[in-house]
Design a protein around this motif. Structure first.
Motif, PDB file in Angstrom:
ATOM      1  N   GLY A 111      -6.918   8.682   1.308  1.00 46.64           N
ATOM      2  CA  GLY A 111      -7.522   7.355   1.184  1.00 46.64           C
ATOM      3  C   GLY A 111      -6.626   6.213   1.584  1.00 46.64           C
ATOM      4  O   GLY A 111      -7.050   5.048   1.552  1.00 46.64           O
ATOM      5  N   LEU A 112      -5.380   6.488   1.993  1.00 44.26           N
ATOM      6  CA  LEU A 112      -4.466   5.407   2.370  1.00 44.26           C
ATOM      7  C   LEU A 112      -4.946   4.678   3.613  1.00 44.26           C
ATOM      8  O   LEU A 112      -4.816   3.459   3.708  1.00 44.26           O
ATOM      9  N   GLN A 132      -7.548   2.208   2.656  1.00 47.62           N
ATOM     10  CA  GLN A 132      -6.965   1.121   1.873  1.00 47.62           C
ATOM     11  C   GLN A 132      -6.255   0.126   2.779  1.00 47.62           C
ATOM     12  O   GLN A 132      -6.407  -1.103   2.606  1.00 47.62           O
ATOM     13  N   LEU A 133      -5.472   0.607   3.746  1.00 45.13           N
ATOM     14  CA  LEU A 133      -4.756  -0.309   4.643  1.00 45.13           C
ATOM     15  C   LEU A 133      -5.721  -1.073   5.540  1.00 45.13           C
ATOM     16  O   LEU A 133      -5.518  -2.266   5.801  1.00 45.13           O
ATOM     17  N   ARG A 151       1.714   4.204  -3.466  1.00 45.14           N
ATOM     18  CA  ARG A 151       1.484   5.648  -3.385  1.00 45.14           C
ATOM     19  C   ARG A 151       2.804   6.426  -3.360  1.00 45.14           C
ATOM     20  O   ARG A 151       2.901   7.473  -2.748  1.00 45.14           O
ATOM     21  N   GLY A 154      -8.759  -1.896   4.771  1.00 42.22           N
ATOM     22  CA  GLY A 154      -9.415  -2.906   3.953  1.00 42.22           C
ATOM     23  C   GLY A 154      -8.507  -4.076   3.637  1.00 42.22           C
ATOM     24  O   GLY A 154      -8.950  -5.232   3.621  1.00 42.22           O
ATOM     25  N   ALA A 155      -7.214  -3.800   3.392  1.00 42.29           N
ATOM     26  CA  ALA A 155      -6.282  -4.866   3.038  1.00 42.29           C
ATOM     27  C   ALA A 155      -5.913  -5.733   4.228  1.00 42.29           C
ATOM     28  O   ALA A 155      -5.444  -6.868   4.041  1.00 42.29           O
ATOM     29  N   GLY A 196       0.812  -1.216   0.000  1.00 43.35           N
ATOM     30  CA  GLY A 196       0.000   0.000   0.000  1.00 43.35           C
ATOM     31  C   GLY A 196       0.839   1.256   0.000  1.00 43.35           C
ATOM     32  O   GLY A 196       0.529   2.232  -0.699  1.00 43.35           O
TER      33      GLY A 196
END
Length: 467
Positions: free
Chosen positions: A380-381, A384-385, A351, A387-388, A347
């Protein structure tokens, strides 16, 4: 009772008296959590609010009673953040804008990291903060203060323009006045990182004693002692940002140089506020006035003649000194399980980030990962993290500093002097090159497009004059 205040700006302090005013404090309020209680007096160490003195201060100031009217302001606190993320804020109905304006002014005074600006060209109310979460909290406060549904645009990141050429390595650029009776020779070079940090932290500044400052520049940063004593200006003139650019007089025996000094300083401030790459502020640039030829008649060397010539020469000097586009960086701290290390690394890398350190805790089951990520790509990071990693990763951000955008700046030889977009060949040629352009050129093109400028970066030849 009567209160005398010395108003210190966001960049002021150090005993510099910016202004002293007298006002009447109509009420003293004790701050009890989220509530305010009117009291007759307050003892030492109490946190109180005063009614009636807010109109005299921007963000900070020193308040005394009438017997200490000659007191100097206490040094302004400095914060390790910079307002680099901007959003345009609006409300549903135009008649609600005055109420929004008053609330944004009040918010900017109470939050040291918030900056409010009214863009006179686009008529937008712009709020700048330290990051995405900071602005979300600020907008929530605005809604609570006004009782209105406040809407915000997508966040926009502020960049900086800089150079990398060493002192004496870049060519000297000429600017001629419109009447062809005045000539100004200018060059640009990069300030070393240690000096830029001192400028940002306020260790070196325009209010320092000139002799002491010259000694520091000569002994610690290798400056010529004579040039270190002839610093004309620090730029830009921004109450919310420390000046990190220097204008230095490197001339010898030039007639009437002091007569045009103010005009050259005015041009320097203009260029520091809007650089030639994309109209962003300069950072860490030393502008040197190398030589000048002026007309003996004052009527022929007025500001309307000198300022445009000096501005063009300075822009050409920046473009000739290996320009760099600079972006703000976040230090991202992530706490996660050891099994989620790969997801976090991926992630961050996606970026344009880089992992700095990885510490192991809890017997190897937990990781504390620290990474540096551009602010522009950080939005949005967090989601994202999470969710991952199925919600097991927790992320926090803080301002880390500035870093060059990768890649060299590529010039569009068909572009003009950086004016508003006019539909000429320059924009089309730059668009055709966008697929194989460097990242720095691509980001500059996006910023220029947002500001309505021609897509291509003009070369130095678009600004300097020839003999």
């Amino acid at each position: 009772g009567e209160a005398a205040g010395g108003a210190g700006g966001a960049g002021g302090g150090g005993g510099a008296r910016k202004g002293a005013y007298t006002a009447t404090a109509t009420r003293v309020m004790a701050m009890m959590g989220s509530a305010s209680i009117s009291v007759g007096e307050a003892g030492a160490g109490s946190v109180v609010s005063l009614t009636g003195v807010d109109a005299l201060m921007d963000k900070t100031g020193t308040v005394t009673d009438g017997s200490h009217a000659g007191a100097f302001p206490i040094r302004t606190m400095s914060f390790a953040v910079s307002p680099v993320v901007r959003v345009a804020v609006t409300v549903a109905r135009p008649e609600q804008l005055p109420k929004l304006h008053d609330a944004m002014v009040a918010l900017a005074k109470t939050d040291p990291g918030v900056v409010y600006e009214h863009d006179r060209e686009t008529h937008e109310h712009v709020l700048a903060g330290a990051g995405e979460l900071h602005l979300e909290v600020a907008i929530k406060k605005l809604s609570d203060m006004t009782g209105l549904a406040v809407r915000a645009s997508d966040p926009v990141v502020a960049h900086r323009e800089s150079v990398s050429a060493a002192e004496g390595a870049a060519p000297v650029c000429l600017g001629k006045s419109t009447n062809k009776k005045n000539r100004i020779y200018v060059s640009a070079s990069a300030l070393d990182d240690a000096l830029v940090r001192k400028l940002e932290d306020g260790e070196v500044g325009p209010l320092d004693d000139a002799v002491t400052r010259a000694r520091v520049l000569a002994t610690e940063h290798g400056w010529d002692a004579g040039e270190a004593r002839k610093i004309w200006a620090f730029g830009p003139e921004d109450a919310h940002i420390a000046p990190t650019n220097l204008l230095v007089d490197c001339t010898h025996g030039v007639q009437n140089i002091n007569a045009i000094k103010d005009s050259i300083v005015a041009a320097f401030m203009q260029v520091c506020a809007e650089g030639p790459l994309a109209g962003e502020q300069l950072r860490g640039v030393r502008i040197e006035v190398r030589d000048a030829m002026t007309h003996n008649d004052a009527a022929h060397r007025g500001a309307n003649q000198v300022i445009p010539a000096a501005s063009r020469a300075m822009k050409a000097a920046v473009l000739s000194a290996e320009p760099r586009f600079v972006e703000p960086m976040f230090q991202v701290d992530v706490q996660c399980d050891a099994d989620d290390m790969g997801a976090v690394y991926s992630g961050v890398a996606a970026r344009r980030g880089a992992v700095a350190t990885t510490d192991v805790s809890d017997g190897g089951r937990k990781l504390n990962i620290s990474a540096h990520v551009p602010v522009m790509t950080s939005f949005g990071l967090d989601g994202q993290l999470r969710g991952a990693t199925a919600g097991r990763a927790f992320m926090s951000c803080r301002f880390h500093g500035w870093s060059d955008v990768p890649g060299d700046v590529e010039f569009d030889e068909t572009a003009g002097g950086g004016g508003k977009r006019g539909g000429g060949k320059g924009g089309a040629a730059a668009a055709k090159k966008a697929t194989d352009a460097s990242l720095a050129t691509t980001v500059i093109g996006e910023v220029r497009a947002r500001k309505g400028l021609d897509a291509g970066v003009p070369p130095a030849s678009a600004f300097y004059d020839v003999l």
